[in-house]
Design an enzyme around this catalytic site. Structure first.
Site, PDB file in Angstrom:
ATOM      1  N   ASP A  20       0.848  -1.188   0.000  1.00 47.08           N
ATOM      2  CA  ASP A  20       0.000   0.000   0.000  1.00 47.08           C
ATOM      3  C   ASP A  20       0.891   1.247   0.000  1.00 47.08           C
ATOM      4  O   ASP A  20       2.116   1.146  -0.155  1.00 47.08           O
ATOM      5  CB  ASP A  20      -0.977  -0.020   1.176  1.00 47.08           C
ATOM      6  CG  ASP A  20      -0.297  -0.035   2.539  1.00 47.08           C
ATOM      7  OD1 ASP A  20       0.888   0.330   2.639  1.00 47.08           O
ATOM      8  OD2 ASP A  20      -0.971  -0.405   3.516  1.00 47.08           O
ATOM      9  N   LEU A  21       0.301   2.412   0.166  1.00 44.15           N
ATOM     10  CA  LEU A  21       1.058   3.663   0.119  1.00 44.15           C
ATOM     11  C   LEU A  21       2.110   3.774   1.224  1.00 44.15           C
ATOM     12  O   LEU A  21       3.065   4.534   1.098  1.00 44.15           O
ATOM     13  CB  LEU A  21       0.109   4.861   0.204  1.00 44.15           C
ATOM     14  CG  LEU A  21      -0.767   5.083  -1.034  1.00 44.15           C
ATOM     15  CD1 LEU A  21      -1.766   6.199  -0.777  1.00 44.15           C
ATOM     16  CD2 LEU A  21       0.101   5.402  -2.236  1.00 44.15           C
TER      17      LEU A  21
END
Length: 138
Positions: A20-21
């Protein structure tokens, strides 16, 4: 319990598109890891989902509980373990862990509940599986 104490384990590594980010494995991806290991475990016991389905037999997941303990990151190697148990007359339970390699740090643990269906109706798992092949106790 160490990874060596389980009836089955599968080693994998994190792929960049699973992040994810924050640069860690997205929480939803762990469920994929657990499921892939369960399927590989069953295949290693000569239990083929497609063949079972063609025979009117299905193994389905009814509930999943996951506890996240330590994040995996890009290119981490890890092992997914599988242990099996019975709960009542109809439920199979898969107890699973994800350990990072090589330090053995616990990343996640899951308890996955499932049932066996014969032509859409719940049946006891022994009607579909050889319990000894799964390491289950009566």
């Amino acid at each position: 319990m160490s990874p060596q104490d389980h009836i089955y384990e599968l080693e994998l590594s994190v792929r960049d598109y699973e992040l994810d980010l924050q640069g860690i494995v997205n929480n939803s991806v762990y469920q994929n890891y657990f499921e892939h290991a369960r399927h590989e475990f069953l295949y290693s016991r000569d239990i083929d989902f497609a063949r079972l389905h063609d025979e009117g037999k299905d193994l389905i997941v009814t509930r999943v509980e996951i506890d996240y303990k330590h994040s995996l990151r890009s290119h981490d190697r890890f092992k997914v373990t599988v242990d099996t148990a019975r709960e009542g007359n109809l439920r199979l339970v898969f107890n699973q862990l994800i350990y990072r390699v090589p330090d053995g740090k616990l990343a996640a643990k899951a308890k996955v509940y499932g049932v066996a269906l014969l032509h859409g109706k719940p049946v006891s798992p022994e009607r579909i599986l050889e319990l000894s092949a799964l390491g289950l106790e009566e």
